[in-house]
Design a protein around this motif. Structure first.
Motif, PDB file in Angstrom:
ATOM      1  N   MET A 234      44.677  45.905  41.178  1.00 13.25           N
ATOM      2  CA  MET A 234      43.518  45.230  41.715  1.00 13.25           C
ATOM      3  C   MET A 234      42.537  44.951  40.579  1.00 13.25           C
ATOM      4  N   ASP A 235      42.061  43.728  40.501  1.00 19.14           N
ATOM      5  CA  ASP A 235      41.128  43.329  39.450  1.00 19.14           C
ATOM      6  C   ASP A 235      39.734  43.867  39.718  1.00 19.14           C
ATOM      7  N   GLU A 236      38.996  44.044  38.628  1.00 12.42           N
ATOM      8  CA  GLU A 236      37.606  44.462  38.736  1.00 12.42           C
ATOM      9  C   GLU A 236      36.755  43.262  39.135  1.00 12.42           C
ATOM     10  N   GLN A 237      35.793  43.485  40.004  1.00 14.82           N
ATOM     11  CA  GLN A 237      34.874  42.428  40.410  1.00 14.82           C
ATOM     12  C   GLN A 237      33.553  42.646  39.667  1.00 14.82           C
ATOM     13  N   VAL A 238      33.177  41.677  38.830  1.00 15.69           N
ATOM     14  CA  VAL A 238      31.997  41.811  37.978  1.00 15.69           C
ATOM     15  C   VAL A 238      30.911  40.857  38.462  1.00 15.69           C
TER      16      VAL A 238
END
Length: 92
Positions: A1-5
Motif C-alpha cells: 500500500m502506498d503512502e498518502q502524502v
C-alpha cells in the motif's frame, strides 16, 4: 500500500492542504480554513490530519512553517551566512 502524502501551507488568507509532496501551491487547495492564524503551523497540521481522508500510511507535512516561499528564503539565508567569515557565523 502506498503512502498518502498531504502538504500544508499558507494560502491566501488561511491555511490550505494539497495532495502530494511537491504540490502546485498556486492552485486552490483541496481543503482550506481561514480560522487559524499564520503563526500557528502546528495547529494547521493538526487540523489537516482531521480533514484529510484516513489512510493506514498517512503523512502530513508543513515544510518551512507553511511558507510557500520558505525554501527560497532558507537557501538565500544559508548562502548569505556561508559568505561571511567563519568567526562572523558563530554569532549569527
Amino acid at each position: 500500500m502506498d503512502e498518502q502524502v498531504w502538504t500544508v501551507a499558507w494560502w491566501g488568507s488561511g491555511w490550505g492542504v494539497w495532495r502530494g509532496e511537491e504540490p502546485d501551491l498556486t492552485a486552490p487547495p483541496v481543503y482550506a480554513t481561514g480560522n487559524l492564524t499564520h503563526a500557528a503551523p502546528e495547529a494547521a497540521s493538526s487540523w489537516a490530519l482531521g480533514v484529510v481522508p484516513s489512510h493506514p500510511r498517512l503523512s502530513v507535512q508543513c515544510r518551512f512553517r507553511g511558507d510557500p516561499d520558505g525554501e527560497a528564503k532558507f537557501i538565500a539565508r544559508m548562502r548569505e551566512r556561508q559568505s561571511r567569515p567563519w568567526w562572523r557565523r558563530l554569532f549569527a
